[in-house]
Write a protein that holds these residues in place. Structure first.
Motif, PDB file in Angstrom:
ATOM      1  N   THR A   1     107.574-104.489  -6.253  1.00  0.00           N
ATOM      2  CA  THR A   1     108.062-103.226  -6.832  1.00  0.00           C
ATOM      3  C   THR A   1     106.924-102.236  -7.078  1.00  0.00           C
ATOM      4  O   THR A   1     105.800-102.634  -7.360  1.00  0.00           O
ATOM      5  CB  THR A   1     108.773-103.472  -8.184  1.00  0.00           C
ATOM      6  OG1 THR A   1     107.833-104.009  -9.116  1.00  0.00           O
ATOM      7  CG2 THR A   1     109.955-104.396  -8.050  1.00  0.00           C
ATOM      8  N   PHE A   2     107.282-100.972  -6.953  1.00  0.00           N
ATOM      9  CA  PHE A   2     106.372 -99.872  -7.294  1.00  0.00           C
ATOM     10  C   PHE A   2     107.122 -98.923  -8.207  1.00  0.00           C
ATOM     11  O   PHE A   2     108.167 -98.398  -7.821  1.00  0.00           O
ATOM     12  CB  PHE A   2     105.923 -99.124  -6.032  1.00  0.00           C
ATOM     13  CG  PHE A   2     104.942 -99.903  -5.213  1.00  0.00           C
ATOM     14  CD1 PHE A   2     103.584 -99.835  -5.470  1.00  0.00           C
ATOM     15  CD2 PHE A   2     105.391-100.742  -4.200  1.00  0.00           C
ATOM     16  CE1 PHE A   2     102.672-100.578  -4.733  1.00  0.00           C
ATOM     17  CE2 PHE A   2     104.490-101.497  -3.455  1.00  0.00           C
ATOM     18  CZ  PHE A   2     103.132-101.407  -3.720  1.00  0.00           C
ATOM     19  N   ASN A   3     106.614 -98.713  -9.393  1.00  0.00           N
ATOM     20  CA  ASN A   3     107.249 -97.722 -10.261  1.00  0.00           C
ATOM     21  C   ASN A   3     106.769 -96.324  -9.921  1.00  0.00           C
ATOM     22  O   ASN A   3     105.652 -96.134  -9.446  1.00  0.00           O
ATOM     23  CB  ASN A   3     106.989 -98.045 -11.727  1.00  0.00           C
ATOM     24  CG  ASN A   3     108.140 -98.817 -12.311  1.00  0.00           C
ATOM     25  OD1 ASN A   3     108.252-100.011 -12.065  1.00  0.00           O
ATOM     26  ND2 ASN A   3     109.016 -98.137 -13.026  1.00  0.00           N
ATOM     27  N   LEU A   4     107.647 -95.388 -10.189  1.00  0.00           N
ATOM     28  CA  LEU A   4     107.353 -93.994  -9.872  1.00  0.00           C
ATOM     29  C   LEU A   4     106.208 -93.411 -10.679  1.00  0.00           C
ATOM     30  O   LEU A   4     105.419 -92.616 -10.172  1.00  0.00           O
ATOM     31  CB  LEU A   4     108.572 -93.135 -10.222  1.00  0.00           C
ATOM     32  CG  LEU A   4     109.717 -93.050  -9.257  1.00  0.00           C
ATOM     33  CD1 LEU A   4     110.898 -92.407  -9.967  1.00  0.00           C
ATOM     34  CD2 LEU A   4     109.318 -92.238  -8.035  1.00  0.00           C
ATOM     35  N   ASP A   5     106.166 -93.766 -11.967  1.00  0.00           N
ATOM     36  CA  ASP A   5     105.268 -93.009 -12.831  1.00  0.00           C
ATOM     37  C   ASP A   5     104.904 -93.758 -14.112  1.00  0.00           C
ATOM     38  O   ASP A   5     105.498 -94.789 -14.433  1.00  0.00           O
ATOM     39  CB  ASP A   5     105.885 -91.640 -13.175  1.00  0.00           C
ATOM     40  CG  ASP A   5     107.363 -91.741 -13.533  1.00  0.00           C
ATOM     41  OD1 ASP A   5     107.827 -92.838 -13.864  1.00  0.00           O
ATOM     42  OD2 ASP A   5     108.055 -90.708 -13.482  1.00  0.00           O
ATOM     43  N   GLU A   6     103.928 -93.230 -14.789  1.00  0.00           N
ATOM     44  CA  GLU A   6     103.524 -93.754 -16.103  1.00  0.00           C
ATOM     45  C   GLU A   6     102.830 -92.638 -16.871  1.00  0.00           C
ATOM     46  O   GLU A   6     102.172 -91.776 -16.281  1.00  0.00           O
ATOM     47  CB  GLU A   6     102.575 -94.945 -15.924  1.00  0.00           C
ATOM     48  CG  GLU A   6     102.019 -95.541 -17.215  1.00  0.00           C
ATOM     49  CD  GLU A   6     103.081 -96.042 -18.210  1.00  0.00           C
ATOM     50  OE1 GLU A   6     103.750 -95.176 -18.812  1.00  0.00           O
ATOM     51  OE2 GLU A   6     103.211 -97.256 -18.393  1.00  0.00           O
TER      52      GLU A   6
ATOM     53  N   ASN B   1     102.691 -81.863  -5.636  1.00  0.00           N
ATOM     54  CA  ASN B   1     101.747 -82.846  -5.111  1.00  0.00           C
ATOM     55  C   ASN B   1     102.407 -83.676  -4.021  1.00  0.00           C
ATOM     56  O   ASN B   1     103.565 -84.072  -4.157  1.00  0.00           O
ATOM     57  CB  ASN B   1     101.299 -83.789  -6.229  1.00  0.00           C
ATOM     58  CG  ASN B   1     100.385 -83.093  -7.204  1.00  0.00           C
ATOM     59  OD1 ASN B   1     100.785 -82.717  -8.286  1.00  0.00           O
ATOM     60  ND2 ASN B   1      99.152 -82.891  -6.802  1.00  0.00           N
ATOM     61  N   THR B   2     101.672 -83.936  -2.971  1.00  0.00           N
ATOM     62  CA  THR B   2     102.231 -84.797  -1.924  1.00  0.00           C
ATOM     63  C   THR B   2     102.107 -86.264  -2.334  1.00  0.00           C
ATOM     64  O   THR B   2     103.065 -87.019  -2.228  1.00  0.00           O
ATOM     65  CB  THR B   2     101.516 -84.566  -0.576  1.00  0.00           C
ATOM     66  OG1 THR B   2     100.105 -84.645  -0.794  1.00  0.00           O
ATOM     67  CG2 THR B   2     101.886 -83.234   0.019  1.00  0.00           C
ATOM     68  N   THR B   3     100.919 -86.642  -2.805  1.00  0.00           N
ATOM     69  CA  THR B   3     100.700 -88.063  -3.105  1.00  0.00           C
ATOM     70  C   THR B   3     100.596 -88.285  -4.617  1.00  0.00           C
ATOM     71  O   THR B   3     100.673 -87.332  -5.399  1.00  0.00           O
ATOM     72  CB  THR B   3      99.402 -88.545  -2.421  1.00  0.00           C
ATOM     73  OG1 THR B   3      98.342 -87.699  -2.849  1.00  0.00           O
ATOM     74  CG2 THR B   3      99.517 -88.477  -0.903  1.00  0.00           C
TER      75      THR B   3
ATOM     76  N   ALA C   1     101.117 -87.239 -17.104  1.00  0.00           N
ATOM     77  CA  ALA C   1     101.558 -88.523 -16.548  1.00  0.00           C
ATOM     78  C   ALA C   1     101.014 -88.671 -15.138  1.00  0.00           C
ATOM     79  O   ALA C   1     100.686 -87.673 -14.480  1.00  0.00           O
ATOM     80  CB  ALA C   1     103.085 -88.579 -16.526  1.00  0.00           C
ATOM     81  N   ILE C   2     100.917 -89.919 -14.709  1.00  0.00           N
ATOM     82  CA  ILE C   2     100.599 -90.175 -13.296  1.00  0.00           C
ATOM     83  C   ILE C   2     101.936 -90.383 -12.596  1.00  0.00           C
ATOM     84  O   ILE C   2     102.783 -91.125 -13.094  1.00  0.00           O
ATOM     85  CB  ILE C   2      99.732 -91.443 -13.144  1.00  0.00           C
ATOM     86  CG1 ILE C   2      98.372 -91.238 -13.817  1.00  0.00           C
ATOM     87  CG2 ILE C   2      99.569 -91.811 -11.665  1.00  0.00           C
ATOM     88  CD1 ILE C   2      97.451 -92.442 -13.733  1.00  0.00           C
ATOM     89  N   SER C   3     102.130 -89.699 -11.483  1.00  0.00           N
ATOM     90  CA  SER C   3     103.405 -89.841 -10.772  1.00  0.00           C
ATOM     91  C   SER C   3     103.197 -89.929  -9.272  1.00  0.00           C
ATOM     92  O   SER C   3     102.312 -89.273  -8.722  1.00  0.00           O
ATOM     93  CB  SER C   3     104.305 -88.630 -11.069  1.00  0.00           C
ATOM     94  OG  SER C   3     105.490 -88.692 -10.298  1.00  0.00           O
ATOM     95  N   MET C   4     104.014 -90.735  -8.638  1.00  0.00           N
ATOM     96  CA  MET C   4     104.058 -90.699  -7.183  1.00  0.00           C
ATOM     97  C   MET C   4     104.370 -89.265  -6.779  1.00  0.00           C
ATOM     98  O   MET C   4     105.057 -88.542  -7.511  1.00  0.00           O
ATOM     99  CB  MET C   4     105.182 -91.624  -6.666  1.00  0.00           C
ATOM    100  CG  MET C   4     104.720 -93.039  -6.430  1.00  0.00           C
ATOM    101  SD  MET C   4     106.052 -94.262  -6.207  1.00  0.00           S
ATOM    102  CE  MET C   4     107.020 -93.548  -4.941  1.00  0.00           C
ATOM    103  N   GLY C   5     103.862 -88.828  -5.634  1.00  0.00           N
ATOM    104  CA  GLY C   5     104.081 -87.458  -5.203  1.00  0.00           C
ATOM    105  C   GLY C   5     105.348 -87.314  -4.365  1.00  0.00           C
ATOM    106  O   GLY C   5     106.090 -88.274  -4.164  1.00  0.00           O
ATOM    107  N   ILE C   6     105.591 -86.108  -3.919  1.00  0.00           N
ATOM    108  CA  ILE C   6     106.796 -85.826  -3.137  1.00  0.00           C
ATOM    109  C   ILE C   6     106.775 -86.572  -1.804  1.00  0.00           C
ATOM    110  O   ILE C   6     107.776 -87.158  -1.387  1.00  0.00           O
ATOM    111  CB  ILE C   6     106.922 -84.294  -2.906  1.00  0.00           C
ATOM    112  CG1 ILE C   6     107.175 -83.578  -4.247  1.00  0.00           C
ATOM    113  CG2 ILE C   6     108.005 -83.973  -1.896  1.00  0.00           C
ATOM    114  CD1 ILE C   6     108.522 -83.872  -4.885  1.00  0.00           C
TER     115      ILE C   6
END
Ligand code: GLP
Length: 242
Positions: A63-68, A149-151, A179-184
């Motif tokens: 699993t990979f979570n989207l954000d923290e 953000n892309t990444t 927050a840190i988030s996966m990008g678009i």
């Protein structure tokens, strides 16, 4: 984009859990992209139940979570680490080394973000990405802006999001502002995207992500360009769709 309008929050949870479960049954080594917030809670409960009834096995799932949140310790009850452990991971047989959540406490955030992307790639990409949606149309923590953000990146949260999410913290001041988030692009690369939304407070965001236009001020609208994206929403969230 396919839109399923269902009667209730329970039906959203049931459909989403069945989609995830069938993917795991088809491929026990599935890679899941996971979301937090109040919306996916019912889905997690159903997946736990299916695990307990031996319908699904998480031993080989990644699993990979989207954000923290940024600079919020894992032990903090408002952190997404805490949420994921309490609401899901502690109740299933997933291997700890297969769980990935951005480390908001990392000293070198840029490195953390780069490495998160690499880990997703190394795992073979995300098979199913579960998403909620912010009332302002954010996905993950990709906030409305001229440039998205892309990444995976460090994001400044908007006043709207701080307002919405401070309900998970004792005091509004406790709510992190970054927050840190996966990008678009990280999200768009997922082979399948399943977005869940419930309630009238999401109706505007759902309307603006399904209106035929991509607008960076409605980050979720980019999903209209995804080849395999489905929305599972209740009638209240669907209210303003034309
Ligand atoms: C947070 C998360 C999003 C989530 C959103 C909606 O901001 N970062 O991934 O989609 O909340 O939350 P809720 O489901 O509680 O409405």
């Amino acid at each position: 984009m396919k839109i399923y309008i269902v009667d209730s929050y329970d039906k959203i949870s049931e459909k989403a859990a069945l989609i995830v479960a069938s993917r795991i049954i088809a491929n026990p080594k599935s890679v899941l992209g996971l979301a937090t917030g109040s919306t996916p809670i019912g889905m997690y409960e159903r997946l736990i139940d299916m695990y307990k009834r031996n319908v699904i096995d998480f031993s080989q799932v990644t699993t990979f979570n989207l954000d923290e949140y940024y600079k919020l310790p894992k032990e903090n009850e408002g952190s997404y680490h805490y949420y994921m452990m309490q609401r899901f991971f502690n109740h299933i047989n997933i291997s700890k080394e297969n769980i990935h959540i951005p480390n908001g406490m990392a000293d070198d955030v840029e490195k953390e973000c780069r490495e998160y992307e690499k880990k997703i790639e190394k795992a073979g990409g995300i098979d199913i990405q579960i998403l909620g949606i912010g009332t302002n149309g954010h996905i993950g923590f990709n906030e409305p802006a001229e440039n998205l953000n892309t990444t995976t990146s460090l994001i400044n949260l908007t006043g709207n999001t701080i307002e919405d999410n401070s309900r998970f913290f004792e005091k509004r001041e406790d709510m992190p502002t970054k927050a840190i988030s996966m990008g678009i692009a990280s999200i768009m690369k997922a082979k399948r995207v399943v977005l869940l939304a419930s309630g009238e407070n999401k109706a505007r965001a759902i309307r603006d992500m399904t209106n035929g236009y991509i607008n960076t001020n409605h980050p979720a609208s980019i999903l209209q360009a995804h080849r395999n994206c489905i929305l599972i929403i209740d009638k209240d969230a669907a209210k303003l769709i034309e």
